[in-house]
Design an enzyme around this catalytic site. Structure first.
Site, PDB file in Angstrom:
ATOM      1  N   ASP A 151      43.900  -0.268  18.233  1.00 29.47           N
ATOM      2  CA  ASP A 151      43.884  -0.686  19.279  1.00 29.47           C
ATOM      3  C   ASP A 151      43.294  -1.727  19.545  1.00 29.47           C
ATOM      4  O   ASP A 151      41.907  -1.265  20.056  1.00 29.47           O
ATOM      5  CB  ASP A 151      43.470   1.100  19.708  1.00 29.47           C
ATOM      6  CG  ASP A 151      44.659   0.579  21.078  1.00 29.47           C
ATOM      7  OD1 ASP A 151      45.157  -0.321  21.944  1.00 29.47           O
ATOM      8  OD2 ASP A 151      44.030   1.505  22.087  1.00 29.47           O
TER       9      ASP A 151
ATOM     10  N   LYS B 122      30.613   8.956  23.954  1.00 28.71           N
ATOM     11  CA  LYS B 122      31.708   9.634  24.404  1.00 28.71           C
ATOM     12  C   LYS B 122      32.123  10.848  24.380  1.00 28.71           C
ATOM     13  O   LYS B 122      31.553  12.364  23.566  1.00 28.71           O
ATOM     14  CB  LYS B 122      33.041   8.983  23.016  1.00 28.71           C
ATOM     15  CG  LYS B 122      34.365   8.381  23.457  1.00 28.71           C
ATOM     16  CD  LYS B 122      34.824   8.545  22.299  1.00 28.71           C
ATOM     17  CE  LYS B 122      34.881   7.102  22.758  1.00 28.71           C
ATOM     18  NZ  LYS B 122      35.579   6.859  21.176  1.00 28.71           N
TER      19      LYS B 122
ATOM     20  N   GLY C  14      33.625   4.641  32.218  1.00 27.89           N
ATOM     21  CA  GLY C  14      35.204   4.309  32.001  1.00 27.89           C
ATOM     22  C   GLY C  14      35.733   5.707  30.859  1.00 27.89           C
ATOM     23  O   GLY C  14      35.123   6.132  30.245  1.00 27.89           O
TER      24      GLY C  14
ATOM     25  N   GLY D  69      38.446   9.887  25.051  1.00 29.44           N
ATOM     26  CA  GLY D  69      37.941  10.893  26.348  1.00 29.44           C
ATOM     27  C   GLY D  69      37.337   9.561  26.829  1.00 29.44           C
ATOM     28  O   GLY D  69      37.228   8.121  26.989  1.00 29.44           O
TER      29      GLY D  69
ATOM     30  N   VAL E 137      33.935   7.656  28.878  1.00 31.19           N
ATOM     31  CA  VAL E 137      31.948   7.841  27.916  1.00 31.19           C
ATOM     32  C   VAL E 137      31.147   7.340  29.175  1.00 31.19           C
ATOM     33  O   VAL E 137      31.503   6.329  30.281  1.00 31.19           O
ATOM     34  CB  VAL E 137      32.985   5.995  27.307  1.00 31.19           C
ATOM     35  CG1 VAL E 137      31.099   5.205  26.537  1.00 31.19           C
ATOM     36  CG2 VAL E 137      33.628   6.046  26.915  1.00 31.19           C
TER      37      VAL E 137
END
Ligand SMILES: *[C@@H]1O[C@H](CO)[C@@H](O)[C@H](O)[C@H]1NC(C)=O
Ligand SMILES: *[C@@H]1O[C@H](CO)[C@@H](O)[C@H](O)[C@H]1NC(C)=O
Ligand SMILES: *[C@@H]1O[C@H](CO)[C@@H](O)[C@H](O)[C@H]1NC(C)=O
Ligand SMILES: *[C@@H]1O[C@H](CO)[C@@H](O)[C@H](O)[C@H]1NC(C)=O
Length: 388
Positions: free
Chosen positions: A200, A106, A85, A90, A92
């Site tokens: 986040d 990543k 995903g 970035g 992964v």
């Protein structure tokens, strides 16, 4: 006589030489004191020196240094099948090293290398059982990757209604996940010594290990690493709609208290078994508003999804209600009233009294498309850059 220190001013100290007969005994004591002191001093110096050397001998950036070819081999040349995903920073990939160890890789967008090395050395020092383990990096030519442990149980976002892999856990596991995230966040905010603001935090950034232990991911890069930056204002809003605290929309103010807000939202999602951005109820209220209304009406029991949470006995119901109360403290509109994460951890694991929450802050998204509108304290603020 007055001692002169060379700058023309006489010292206020008066040196007086007192002469007294030095007996052999005094000599022996003085000598042994001196020798003992010197030995201790030498030991301290040696200890300090070896500590410095120990630090220096580690790689300049910290963690392992993977060659690009190792990563190419591990991911079948970064094939689509190995793509897990794309995260905030970035794409992964999943990889398997020659020794069969599974890793998550990543890929970073091009960035200033010096800055990246500095950040990686900070991230490499962050080790906690509730953080995804950082294993190393690969900076070769213009290719930049970070390497992490791979976790097989997916992220928390797969455990809510409406997700393809909707899964139920028992209450002990849910409580353990909530406490685990709280401990990981406490570490980032307070115990790591680096005052890191995640910015986040959301279910897709909480991964579960094979025992359903929670591990926070995506705590690297582009975060506030110190106090001066932890209150920084920024125009390009990071974070994700629904989880982001009202003041981040209004003023772009990210702080440990905005992470506390996101944590509160996540706990509420767990309690109702639904993701905040897919939350539905008859009254068309948002998740936070919904729980707050029930709390105010003393009907907390009605918001708990007993089936999803695997709630059985009265004690478990009480623990779940306690989680709701702590979560409501975390999402209070007044961020100065939100508890710090160490207090949250304390509230969650103790039988002590938890304070009564004041009104929550939340952003209400109007039905249909168009940017969500923030209506906190009757001030309406349009969001310029909705992200999901
Ligand atoms: C990491 O490895 C690459 C080659 O694989 C090398 O060029 C680089 O200097 C190494 N970096 C560090 C910090 O050891
Ligand atoms: C990558 O795989 C090739 C072929 O399987 C092997 O010869 C090479 O040593 C591997 N390189 C690394 C760095 O693991
Ligand atoms: C790996 O992929 C790159 C581009 O994605 C390609 O140029 C290269 O030839 C590939 N290498 C191998 C060994 O398949
Ligand atoms: C909707 O709001 C009314 C009045 O506030 C309340 O009585 C009712 O329980 C709410 N329904 C739900 C599903 O929250």
């Amino acid at each position: 006589p007055l001692a002169n220190f060379g700058n023309g001013f006489p010292s206020p100290l008066r040196f007086t030489l007192v002469s007294f007969p030095i007996t052999d005994r005094v000599k022996v004591i003085a000598l042994s004191c001196f020798a003992g002191g010197a030995a201790i001093l030498a030991l301290i110096l040696v200890a300090l020196w070896s500590k410095r050397r120990g630090r220096k001998s580690k790689s300049a950036t910290g963690g392992g240094n993977y060659s690009y070819q190792t990563l190419v081999n591990a991911t079948a040349n970064f094939s689509e099948e190995n793509r897990l995903g794309s995260g905030g920073c970035g794409v992964v990939y999943k990889g398997i090293l020659e020794n069969k160890k599974e890793i998550a890789i990543k890929k970073l967008a091009r960035k200033n290398l010096k800055e990246l090395e500095r950040e990686v050395s900070l991230v490499a020092e962050l080790q906690h059982e509730n953080l995804v383990k950082f294993l190393g990096h690969c900076f070769q030519d213009d290719k930049m990757f970070l390497v992490y442990e791979y976790l097989s149980s997916k992220s928390l976002s797969n455990y809510f209604k409406g997700s393809g892999d909707y899964q139920k856990l028992d209450w002990a596991k849910w409580l353990n996940i909530i406490k685990g995230v709280a401990r990981g966040l406490t570490y980032l905010h307070l115990d790591s010594g680096k005052d890191i603001v995640h910015r986040d935090l959301k279910p897709s950034n909480v991964l579960l290990d094979s025992n359903f232990g929670a591990k926070i991911a995506d705590f690297d890069l582009a975060r506030g690493y110190n106090r001066e930056r932890s209150h920084e204002s920024t125009r390009n809003t990071a974070g994700t709609y629904g989880y982001i605290a009202p003041e981040c929309y209004a003023e772009g103010k990210f702080s440990t208290k905005s992470d506390v807000y996101s944590f509160g939202v996540m706990v509420l999602e767990i309690i109702v078994g639904q993701s905040i951005n897919r939350f539905e109820n008859d009254n068309c209220t948002g998740l936070v508003e919904h729980v707050w209304q029930h709390w105010s009406d003393l009907r907390v029991g009605d918001v708990l999804d007993r089936d999803h949470l695997g709630l059985g006995n009265h004690e478990q119901m009480q623990q779940a209600s306690r989680c709701v109360q702590v979560a409501l403290l975390c999402v209070q509109n007044d961020r100065s009233r939100r508890p710090a994460m160490d207090e949250v951890t304390y509230f969650l694991s103790n039988e002590m009294l938890v304070p009564d929450p004041s009104a929550p802050g939340y952003i209400t998204a109007p039905a249909g498309s168009g940017p969500p509108v923030c209506s906190v304290n009757d001030v309406t603020i349009s969001m310029t850059e909705p992200r999901s």
